[in-house]
Design an enzyme around this catalytic site. Structure first.
Site, PDB file in Angstrom:
ATOM      1  N   GLU A 211       0.859  -1.238   0.006  1.00  0.00           N
ATOM      2  CA  GLU A 211      -0.033   0.056  -0.048  1.00  0.00           C
ATOM      3  C   GLU A 211       0.831   1.141  -0.174  1.00  0.00           C
ATOM      4  O   GLU A 211       1.046   2.093   0.920  1.00  0.00           O
ATOM      5  CB  GLU A 211      -0.746  -0.059   1.076  1.00  0.00           C
ATOM      6  CG  GLU A 211      -2.202  -0.975   1.121  1.00  0.00           C
ATOM      7  CD  GLU A 211      -3.085  -1.038   2.146  1.00  0.00           C
ATOM      8  OE1 GLU A 211      -2.969  -0.413   3.143  1.00  0.00           O
ATOM      9  OE2 GLU A 211      -4.186  -1.305   2.001  1.00  0.00           O
ATOM     10  N   SER A 238      -4.146   2.680   0.667  1.00  0.00           N
ATOM     11  CA  SER A 238      -5.311   2.400   1.631  1.00  0.00           C
ATOM     12  C   SER A 238      -6.435   3.210   1.219  1.00  0.00           C
ATOM     13  O   SER A 238      -6.396   4.264   0.538  1.00  0.00           O
ATOM     14  CB  SER A 238      -4.752   3.061   2.819  1.00  0.00           C
ATOM     15  OG  SER A 238      -5.572   3.228   3.820  1.00  0.00           O
TER      16      SER A 238
END
Length: 336
Positions: A211, A238
């Site tokens: 991420e 995210s």
């Protein structure tokens, strides 16, 4: 207890996770302004059942599935506000005209029956109705073009409106380490119009598709008030992140996807309304760069789990699952 009851009743996961139910889930993802990670997870789950997620068709769902939940990063409220507003109940009520209500749920009853038996609605201002949306045109858009390869996605509902159509010079970072080392250096040659590109951060390149797509604004620009820039990567980020960020570029740079061929200074054009992502380099130059390209050392492994992973992991559009876990040939598509 419910799982044991499902087994006793011989209700199988494949009876619940059908093309129709995946379409319902994709509509909910759009309506809540949900995480781009949701696409990866749903694609992997569907793939194990032999169901192909048609990403252009998913993009088209956005035409009649607006963002309804006034939740960050698309709106103003937080997750606990959504909980107090009733959670999924008001969302499913609002989406009811668009859902396949005959889908079986883990309760053993249909989705339509479950919606009918939900607690009585009460006044709240977090979940809007279909005729009063937060954002129209789809929360997540699917991009094509010579820089998107097999496709890339952008959470357009969290973008700065002035960057939905943008052209600027590329600033390329070749790895997560390169990004960390250079992003805040005073002599980084970027302006607010630059397009930040992070490559070799996908399923194989990182490895593991971290991420890391929320590329920070360079310090020299952040200190003068720049809040958002166009950013492109082959990794993910995210669902809480905000910004004009293109993700999941596939094929990833580490296996020779288009991001591998971009050079700092190339003009990049993003056109979200027309679903295009391109670098403005002529075809002959692209061919020359491809002929000279070499894969990074990170994708090489001689033994063990890393070798298995590098040889068998799928790309973002297939869920970043092992290819031997994906049921092929596909027997169905979703959305319908």
């Amino acid at each position: 207890a419910r799982a044991m009851a499902l087994a006793a009743d011989q209700i199988r996961p494949s009876q619940i996770m059908t093309p129709k139910s995946f379409e319902n889930a994709l509509r909910v993802l759009l309506a809540i302004g949900g995480s781009t990670n949701g696409i990866i997870h749903l694609t992997a789950m569907a793939g194990r059942l032999g169901i192909e997620v048609d990403l252009p068709a998913f993009d088209a769902l956005g035409n009649d599935t607006p963002v309804l939940v006034d939740l960050k990063p698309n709106g103003q409220f937080y997750m606990d506000d959504l909980h107090r507003a009733g959670g999924m109940a008001p969302i499913l009520r609002a989406l009811k005209p668009l859902l396949h209500l005959d889908c079986l749920t883990v309760s053993g009853r249909t989705l339509g029956d479950e919606i009918e038996d939900m607690p009585t609605a009460f006044p709240q201002n977090v979940v809007h109705d279909l005729d009063d949306p937060i954002h129209v045109g789809g929360g997540i858009a699917f991009l094509r073009g010579n820089l998107a390869g097999d496709g890339a996605i952008i959470k357009q509902s969290a973008c700065s409106p002035n960057l939905l159509v943008h052209q600027g010079p590329a600033m390329v970072f070749d790895s997560l380490e390169d990004l960390a080392n250079r992003i805040d250096t005073p002599d980084l040659e970027v302006t607010k119009d630059s397009v930040l590109i992070l490559r070799n951060a996908g399923p194989k390149g990182a490895p593991g598709m971290p991420e890391a797509g929320y590329i920070p604004i360079p310090k020299k620009l952040a200190t003068i008030g720049v809040k958002d820039m166009v950013r492109i990567s082959d990794c993910r980020m995210s669902g809480t992140a905000f910004g004009s960020i293109v993700l999941h570029a596939s094929p990833e740079a580490a296996i020779g996807g288009p991001l591998a061929l971009v050079k700092t200074g190339d003009q990049i054009r993003l056109d979200v309304p027309n679903r295009r992502l391109e670098f403005l380099v002529d075809d002959d130059e692209i061919k020359r760069r491809r002929a000279n390209w070499q894969p990074p050392q990170t994708v090489r492994a001689d033994r063990g789990y890393k070798k298995l992973y590098m040889e068998k992991v799928n790309q973002a559009g297939e869920g970043v699952d092992f290819d031997f876990m994906t049921k092929r040939p596909y027997s169905a598509k979703t959305p319908l």
